[in-house]
Design a protein around this motif. Structure first.
Motif, PDB file in Angstrom:
ATOM      1  N   VAL A  79       0.859  -1.175   0.000  1.00 39.83           N
ATOM      2  CA  VAL A  79       0.000   0.000   0.000  1.00 39.83           C
ATOM      3  C   VAL A  79       0.903   1.235   0.000  1.00 39.83           C
ATOM      4  O   VAL A  79       1.637   1.468   0.967  1.00 39.83           O
ATOM      5  N   VAL A  80       0.866   1.987  -1.084  1.00 35.00           N
ATOM      6  CA  VAL A  80       1.751   3.142  -1.251  1.00 35.00           C
ATOM      7  C   VAL A  80       1.004   4.419  -0.898  1.00 35.00           C
ATOM      8  O   VAL A  80      -0.075   4.696  -1.434  1.00 35.00           O
ATOM      9  N   LEU A  81       1.592   5.193  -0.001  1.00 28.41           N
ATOM     10  CA  LEU A  81       0.965   6.433   0.455  1.00 28.41           C
ATOM     11  C   LEU A  81       1.236   7.581  -0.502  1.00 28.41           C
ATOM     12  O   LEU A  81       2.223   7.574  -1.249  1.00 28.41           O
ATOM     13  N   LYS A  82       0.374   8.581  -0.444  1.00 32.44           N
ATOM     14  CA  LYS A  82       0.585   9.781  -1.236  1.00 32.44           C
ATOM     15  C   LYS A  82       1.771  10.558  -0.681  1.00 32.44           C
ATOM     16  O   LYS A  82       2.066  10.493   0.519  1.00 32.44           O
ATOM     17  N   LYS A  83       2.425  11.304  -1.544  1.00 35.62           N
ATOM     18  CA  LYS A  83       3.538  12.130  -1.096  1.00 35.62           C
ATOM     19  C   LYS A  83       3.021  13.157  -0.092  1.00 35.62           C
ATOM     20  O   LYS A  83       1.988  13.778  -0.287  1.00 35.62           O
ATOM     21  N   GLY A  84       3.773  13.323   0.989  1.00 34.90           N
ATOM     22  CA  GLY A  84       3.374  14.261   2.024  1.00 34.90           C
ATOM     23  C   GLY A  84       2.444  13.681   3.067  1.00 34.90           C
ATOM     24  O   GLY A  84       2.071  14.376   4.013  1.00 34.90           O
ATOM     25  N   LYS A  85       2.051  12.410   2.916  1.00 33.06           N
ATOM     26  CA  LYS A  85       1.121  11.789   3.849  1.00 33.06           C
ATOM     27  C   LYS A  85       1.790  10.749   4.748  1.00 33.06           C
ATOM     28  O   LYS A  85       1.113  10.036   5.479  1.00 33.06           O
ATOM     29  N   THR A  86       3.118  10.694   4.692  1.00 36.70           N
ATOM     30  CA  THR A  86       3.810   9.593   5.353  1.00 36.70           C
ATOM     31  C   THR A  86       4.135   9.848   6.813  1.00 36.70           C
ATOM     32  O   THR A  86       4.039   8.945   7.648  1.00 36.70           O
ATOM     33  N   ALA A 125      -5.225   8.831   2.356  1.00 39.59           N
ATOM     34  CA  ALA A 125      -3.761   8.950   2.353  1.00 39.59           C
ATOM     35  C   ALA A 125      -3.094   7.986   1.382  1.00 39.59           C
ATOM     36  O   ALA A 125      -1.888   8.044   1.173  1.00 39.59           O
ATOM     37  N   VAL A 126      -3.888   7.110   0.762  1.00 38.06           N
ATOM     38  CA  VAL A 126      -3.331   6.059  -0.100  1.00 38.06           C
ATOM     39  C   VAL A 126      -3.322   6.501  -1.559  1.00 38.06           C
ATOM     40  O   VAL A 126      -4.340   6.971  -2.083  1.00 38.06           O
ATOM     41  N   ASP A 127      -2.174   6.341  -2.197  1.00 40.31           N
ATOM     42  CA  ASP A 127      -2.034   6.684  -3.615  1.00 40.31           C
ATOM     43  C   ASP A 127      -2.372   5.504  -4.514  1.00 40.31           C
ATOM     44  O   ASP A 127      -3.139   5.625  -5.461  1.00 40.31           O
ATOM     45  N   ARG A 128      -1.795   4.343  -4.191  1.00 33.96           N
ATOM     46  CA  ARG A 128      -2.028   3.163  -5.029  1.00 33.96           C
ATOM     47  C   ARG A 128      -1.676   1.910  -4.237  1.00 33.96           C
ATOM     48  O   ARG A 128      -1.044   1.963  -3.186  1.00 33.96           O
ATOM     49  N   ILE A 129      -2.142   0.794  -4.789  1.00 32.59           N
ATOM     50  CA  ILE A 129      -1.852  -0.512  -4.191  1.00 32.59           C
ATOM     51  C   ILE A 129      -1.176  -1.379  -5.232  1.00 32.59           C
ATOM     52  O   ILE A 129      -1.696  -1.556  -6.340  1.00 32.59           O
ATOM     53  N   ILE A 130      -0.023  -1.898  -4.884  1.00 27.31           N
ATOM     54  CA  ILE A 130       0.745  -2.749  -5.799  1.00 27.31           C
ATOM     55  C   ILE A 130       0.582  -4.189  -5.354  1.00 27.31           C
ATOM     56  O   ILE A 130       0.862  -4.531  -4.202  1.00 27.31           O
ATOM     57  N   PRO A 162      -5.351  -8.226  -5.804  1.00 29.85           N
ATOM     58  CA  PRO A 162      -5.409  -7.167  -4.800  1.00 29.85           C
ATOM     59  C   PRO A 162      -5.730  -7.749  -3.430  1.00 29.85           C
ATOM     60  O   PRO A 162      -6.371  -8.797  -3.321  1.00 29.85           O
ATOM     61  N   PRO A 163      -5.279  -7.076  -2.360  1.00 28.35           N
ATOM     62  CA  PRO A 163      -5.495  -7.625  -1.016  1.00 28.35           C
ATOM     63  C   PRO A 163      -6.976  -7.624  -0.639  1.00 28.35           C
ATOM     64  O   PRO A 163      -7.757  -6.802  -1.112  1.00 28.35           O
ATOM     65  N   LYS A 164      -7.328  -8.570   0.207  1.00 31.47           N
ATOM     66  CA  LYS A 164      -8.681  -8.671   0.746  1.00 31.47           C
ATOM     67  C   LYS A 164      -8.668  -8.234   2.207  1.00 31.47           C
ATOM     68  O   LYS A 164      -7.606  -8.180   2.842  1.00 31.47           O
ATOM     69  N   THR A 165      -9.848  -7.964   2.721  1.00 29.92           N
ATOM     70  CA  THR A 165      -9.970  -7.580   4.133  1.00 29.92           C
ATOM     71  C   THR A 165      -9.358  -8.663   5.019  1.00 29.92           C
ATOM     72  O   THR A 165      -9.678  -9.842   4.879  1.00 29.92           O
ATOM     73  N   GLY A 166      -8.475  -8.240   5.911  1.00 28.39           N
ATOM     74  CA  GLY A 166      -7.807  -9.167   6.815  1.00 28.39           C
ATOM     75  C   GLY A 166      -6.429  -9.586   6.360  1.00 28.39           C
ATOM     76  O   GLY A 166      -5.681 -10.194   7.136  1.00 28.39           O
ATOM     77  N   ASP A 167      -6.067  -9.252   5.104  1.00 30.23           N
ATOM     78  CA  ASP A 167      -4.750  -9.629   4.594  1.00 30.23           C
ATOM     79  C   ASP A 167      -3.659  -8.736   5.181  1.00 30.23           C
ATOM     80  O   ASP A 167      -3.863  -7.539   5.429  1.00 30.23           O
ATOM     81  N   VAL A 168      -2.496  -9.306   5.376  1.00 31.50           N
ATOM     82  CA  VAL A 168      -1.318  -8.549   5.782  1.00 31.50           C
ATOM     83  C   VAL A 168      -0.758  -7.823   4.568  1.00 31.50           C
ATOM     84  O   VAL A 168      -0.655  -8.399   3.478  1.00 31.50           O
ATOM     85  N   VAL A 169      -0.420  -6.543   4.732  1.00 32.18           N
ATOM     86  CA  VAL A 169       0.136  -5.746   3.640  1.00 32.18           C
ATOM     87  C   VAL A 169       1.338  -4.949   4.141  1.00 32.18           C
ATOM     88  O   VAL A 169       1.486  -4.695   5.340  1.00 32.18           O
ATOM     89  N   VAL A 170       2.178  -4.558   3.190  1.00 35.74           N
ATOM     90  CA  VAL A 170       3.272  -3.635   3.464  1.00 35.74           C
ATOM     91  C   VAL A 170       2.755  -2.222   3.215  1.00 35.74           C
ATOM     92  O   VAL A 170       1.965  -1.994   2.295  1.00 35.74           O
ATOM     93  N   VAL A 171       3.168  -1.266   4.032  1.00 40.86           N
ATOM     94  CA  VAL A 171       2.829   0.145   3.820  1.00 40.86           C
ATOM     95  C   VAL A 171       4.113   0.880   3.467  1.00 40.86           C
ATOM     96  O   VAL A 171       5.134   0.735   4.157  1.00 40.86           O
ATOM     97  N   ALA A 172       4.069   1.650   2.365  1.00 46.16           N
ATOM     98  CA  ALA A 172       5.266   2.319   1.861  1.00 46.16           C
ATOM     99  C   ALA A 172       4.995   3.795   1.607  1.00 46.16           C
ATOM    100  O   ALA A 172       3.844   4.210   1.417  1.00 46.16           O
ATOM    101  N   ASP A 173       6.071   4.588   1.596  1.00 46.54           N
ATOM    102  CA  ASP A 173       5.919   6.005   1.289  1.00 46.54           C
ATOM    103  C   ASP A 173       5.790   6.212  -0.217  1.00 46.54           C
ATOM    104  O   ASP A 173       5.749   5.242  -0.990  1.00 46.54           O
ATOM    105  N   GLY A 174       5.722   7.470  -0.654  1.00 47.81           N
ATOM    106  CA  GLY A 174       5.513   7.764  -2.074  1.00 47.81           C
ATOM    107  C   GLY A 174       6.621   7.265  -2.982  1.00 47.81           C
ATOM    108  O   GLY A 174       6.403   7.079  -4.183  1.00 47.81           O
TER     109      GLY A 174
END
Length: 445
Positions: free
Chosen positions: A43-50, A64-69, A73-85
């Motif tokens: 889960v990639v955050l928007k610039k300035g939202k980190t 605050a989310v820009d895009r999901i790589i 795509p992840p489902k509810t309850g899935d573990v995800v990585v959170v990244a900056d812009g």
């Protein structure tokens, strides 16, 4: 099913091995997540939202989310990585495809590099966080001979957003308000049962909140046990309480423990009025503090029955403590018409502002209730007024509302003491939204 679990376990072992291979330099979350294994999205955050989230706020809101790589795509309850812009990892958490909070962060990068054992492993993290919360309460003196009702897990304050666990003697009541908590229900129950002294576990989903989390509430209601422990007895600051486990919230308001105890120290020889008394917490403390007489008022018959039972449990003089089933507004208006006042008044209404959307209208209700409460407080007497609405407490408007109420009542109010929830309700300063209880002691003249 067994094969699927074995495959998941094997993948987790390979992931941990890949992420935390021997190295002279500390491993970062970037090392852990890149290349991220198939099935774990980023889960990639928007610039300035980190920065908000790097500072520790666990609630990643969808705006605050820009895009999901990641595919699928992840489902509810899935573990995800959170990244900056720039796609540099800042933490990992649990995803929700429906909620306005699309990720609840579980660990940040520095935590992963400092402790490899919990990376992407919710079950292991639950064990460690619950063990830490047990140790914290032990250091705070809970449980003890005089107090065995306390909060073990306070959601974001204990780094487990959406999970609340209250301990009442040998009973643990688990309140769930997040989809990930429901997903890991069995693991949470297992960890809770390991807490020393716990013999019963009761699960209480917050249905309205879970509906906003995208869960089918009807299915959750279907799986709740049809019969369970309904009552228990606890002790708090040496005072015994019978509590209903089907009652409000988790059944007992441990957050007011220190404020109730304070009332017992100032009640000697005083006439005390306890408005919205529920099962008699403030009333019993006033009576134990040798109040001249105590009157508790509430609209709930079951709560008042508990309050009267608690008088007997503590062998208090029933002639000195009375509980009335009345609307507090009407009760106070009647008292004003009779020019009746009390030396100490406690006003602890239910949550009048459950969200910021209704804060404006709730302000009027708080002002009107406090104005009446001041008019039934003896001049020179004390009013302990409370708000359990997070929206109110966080707005910082409560003192201004008190001033407006005093002006309306033709009184002058002086703040003597300001408090919040008891110390077993920790607040993460990175998530100030966790602060909800305001308790203000006033001199009314």
């Amino acid at each position: 099913m067994m094969m699927n679990l074995q495959n998941l376990h094997s993948r987790a072992v390979r992931l941990t091995s890949l992420c935390f291979s021997a190295s002279s330099a500390p491993l970062t979350l970037q090392d852990v997540a890149s290349p991220h294994p198939k099935g774990i999205a980023k889960v990639v955050l928007k610039k300035g939202k980190t920065q908000l989230f790097k500072d520790g706020n666990p609630m990643v809101y969808s705006g605050a989310v820009d895009r999901i790589i990641g595919r699928p795509p992840p489902k509810t309850g899935d573990v995800v990585v959170v990244a900056d812009g720039m796609e540099k990892c800042i933490g990992w958490g649990v995803y929700n495809s429906v909620s306005m909070f699309c990720v609840r962060l579980m660990q940040l990068e520095d935590e992963v590099s400092g402790d490899r054992s919990c990376a992407f492993n919710v079950e292991k993290l639950l064990e460690k966080r619950i063990e830490a919360s047990v140790e914290l309460r032990r250091n705070l003196g809970m449980p003890s001979v005089s107090t065995n009702a306390y909060r073990l897990i306070n959601s974001e304050g204990d780094r487990l957003s959406g999970l609340v666990v209250d301990i009442f003697g040998d009973v643990a009541v688990i309140a769930s308000s997040a989809a990930w908590v429901e997903k890991y229900k069995l693991e949470i129950e297992s960890c809770t049962r390991k807490v020393y002294g716990v013999n019963h576990v009761i699960w209480r989903p917050s249905f309205e909140i879970l509906k906003e989390e995208g869960l089918d509430v009807s299915e959750l209601k279907d799986v709740q046990p049809s019969s369970r422990l309904e009552r228990t007895k606890v002790v708090e600051n040496g005072i015994a309480y019978a509590i209903s486990l089907d009652g409000q919230k988790t059944g007992f308001y441990a957050d007011q423990r220190e404020n109730r105890c304070f009332i017992s120290t100032i009640s000697h020889g005083k006439r005390v009025l306890d408005l919205c008394c529920y099962s008699g917490g403030f009333s019993l403390n006033a009576a134990k503090g040798a109040a001249l007489e105590v009157t508790g008022v509430d609209t709930s018959l079951p709560a008042l029955e508990l309050a009267r039972e608690n008088v007997g449990l503590n062998r208090l003089d029933p002639d000195k403590i009375t509980f009335l089933r009345k609307d507090i507004t009407e009760f106070m208006k009647d008292a004003v018409s009779r020019n009746e006042t009390w030396d100490i008044v406690i006003l602890d209404p239910p949550k009048l502002a459950p969200s910021r959307k209704v804060l404006k209208s709730a302000m009027g209700m708080y002002r009107n209730l406090n104005s009446l409460a001041m008019r039934v407080t003896k001049r020179g007497g004390l009013l302990m007024t409370c708000s359990c609405s997070g929206a109110m407490t966080q707005s910082g408007m409560f003192p201004r509302i008190i001033q407006g109420a005093a002006s309306s009542a033709g009184r002058r109010a002086t703040i003597l003491r300001q408090a919040g929830a008891a110390c077993d309700h920790p607040i993460d300063p990175a998530y100030p939204e966790g602060e909800y209880l305001s308790n203000v002691l006033l001199r009314v003249s």
